[in-house]
Design a protein around this motif. Structure first.
Motif, PDB file in Angstrom:
ATOM      1  N   ARG A 105      46.036  31.536  43.071  1.00 24.38           N
ATOM      2  CA  ARG A 105      45.654  32.800  42.437  1.00 24.38           C
ATOM      3  C   ARG A 105      46.850  33.742  42.296  1.00 24.38           C
ATOM      4  O   ARG A 105      46.951  34.481  41.317  1.00 24.38           O
ATOM      5  N   HIS A 121      35.507  34.954  40.202  1.00 21.89           N
ATOM      6  CA  HIS A 121      36.237  35.746  39.217  1.00 21.89           C
ATOM      7  C   HIS A 121      36.723  37.060  39.823  1.00 21.89           C
ATOM      8  O   HIS A 121      37.869  37.471  39.636  1.00 21.89           O
ATOM      9  N   ASN A 122      35.823  37.740  40.524  1.00 20.40           N
ATOM     10  CA  ASN A 122      36.127  38.977  41.234  1.00 20.40           C
ATOM     11  C   ASN A 122      35.000  39.193  42.235  1.00 20.40           C
ATOM     12  O   ASN A 122      33.937  38.560  42.128  1.00 20.40           O
ATOM     13  N   GLN A 155      29.815  41.453  41.304  1.00 16.46           N
ATOM     14  CA  GLN A 155      29.213  40.963  40.077  1.00 16.46           C
ATOM     15  C   GLN A 155      27.747  41.397  40.014  1.00 16.46           C
ATOM     16  O   GLN A 155      27.156  41.777  41.023  1.00 16.46           O
ATOM     17  N   TYR A 211      30.925  40.323  35.136  1.00 19.08           N
ATOM     18  CA  TYR A 211      32.047  40.281  36.072  1.00 19.08           C
ATOM     19  C   TYR A 211      33.307  40.714  35.348  1.00 19.08           C
ATOM     20  O   TYR A 211      33.315  40.907  34.127  1.00 19.08           O
ATOM     21  N   ARG A 212      34.398  40.854  36.106  1.00 22.36           N
ATOM     22  CA  ARG A 212      35.695  41.270  35.567  1.00 22.36           C
ATOM     23  C   ARG A 212      36.766  40.362  36.166  1.00 22.36           C
ATOM     24  O   ARG A 212      37.289  40.661  37.238  1.00 22.36           O
ATOM     25  N   PRO A 213      37.103  39.266  35.522  1.00 22.81           N
ATOM     26  CA  PRO A 213      38.035  38.301  36.131  1.00 22.81           C
ATOM     27  C   PRO A 213      39.385  38.924  36.460  1.00 22.81           C
ATOM     28  O   PRO A 213      40.056  39.493  35.587  1.00 22.81           O
ATOM     29  N   ASP A 214      39.788  38.803  37.709  1.00 26.43           N
ATOM     30  CA  ASP A 214      41.069  39.360  38.133  1.00 26.43           C
ATOM     31  C   ASP A 214      42.234  38.765  37.344  1.00 26.43           C
ATOM     32  O   ASP A 214      43.168  39.483  36.966  1.00 26.43           O
ATOM     33  N   GLY A 237      40.971  41.852  34.339  1.00 26.53           N
ATOM     34  CA  GLY A 237      39.809  42.655  34.698  1.00 26.53           C
ATOM     35  C   GLY A 237      38.971  43.115  33.530  1.00 26.53           C
ATOM     36  O   GLY A 237      38.169  44.054  33.670  1.00 26.53           O
TER      37      GLY A 237
END
Length: 243
Positions: A96, A165-166, A169, A184-187, A191
């Motif tokens: 990551r 994803h973050n 959620q 969600y807001r994928p890092d 985001g």
């Protein structure tokens, strides 16, 4: 456990029955322009995915070549690419942390693609049962109205030991307690807010799974742009092994 979560778990197959499952094996494909943007068009066509439902371990085959397999393990996080004989081709700890700053056409290497997809898919295929795992927190929040329907919503926070994803959620459920959407807001993609819709529920060996998923961008007032889907996921079949 909230009344909403209890009902959702029961409709999706039941928590007691899920406790008997030792392996999930799925045939699926991921499409959409997202993979071309990353430099890997068609990388996830015709995949066999095998996962351990108790811990975050998942494999994809074939991955990048007919004789290669991606292997993801969490806690600690590591991606490996191996050949079908089991020999290590490439590996990376803490994948990551390796992601570059995101733009729409930022290329990713094979390890980064494997990490993004593996962590996401493991969580998709273990939902909603993963909501009961150690460290996961849930609470019902205010309902949401869309297309004349009212959906109840579950806010879920995932611990660091379950890569996703973050952490925070939101999951949406209709009157039948079927999942309709998740936010969600994928890092690793900066985001950006995502509205991920689940379609075509189907029962496999007593458990409910969604055979069509479309990932959309979410805009102002939490409204999704459903005219464009950067990622699609089509589940062809799934097989569960019981203890």
């Amino acid at each position: 456990m909230s009344d909403l979560l209890e009902q959702v778990l029961e409709v999706h197959g039941g928590l007691d029955k899920w406790a008997e499952v030792s392996q999930v094996r799925a045939e699926l494909s991921l499409g959409g322009p997202f993979w071309s943007w990353r430099g890997w068009p068609e990388v996830y066509r015709g995949q066999t995915v095998t996962l351990d439902p108790r811990r975050e371990h998942i494999t994809f085959a074939p991955f990048t070549a007919p004789d290669r397999v991606s292997v993801f393990d969490a806690d600690p996080e590591r991606i490996e690419i191996r050949n079908t004989a089991g020999e290590l081709i490439e590996g990376r700890d803490d994948p990551r942390s390796s992601f570059p700053e995101y733009t729409i056409d930022t290329p990713w290497d094979a390890i980064q693609v494997a990490y993004f997809t593996s962590a996401a898919t493991w969580n998709y295929l273990t939902t909603p049962f993963v909501f009961t795992y150690p460290g996961v927190q849930t609470r019902e929040i205010e309902p949401w109205t869309e297309d004349g329907q009212t959906w109840r919503r579950l806010a879920v926070t995932f611990p660091a030991g379950l890569p996703n994803h973050n952490p925070d959620q939101v999951f949406y459920y209709d009157k039948a307690f079927h999942q309709r959407r998740m936010d969600y807001r994928p890092d690793v993609t900066g985001g950006s807010p995502i509205a991920h819709y689940t379609h075509n529920p189907r029962t496999f060996d007593g458990f409910l799974f969604y055979t069509r998923r479309l990932v959309h961008l979410s805009g102002e007032n939490n409204v999704a742009d459903q005219n464009f889907a950067p990622i699609s996921i089509d589940l062809d079949s799934i097989e569960l092994t019981r203890r």
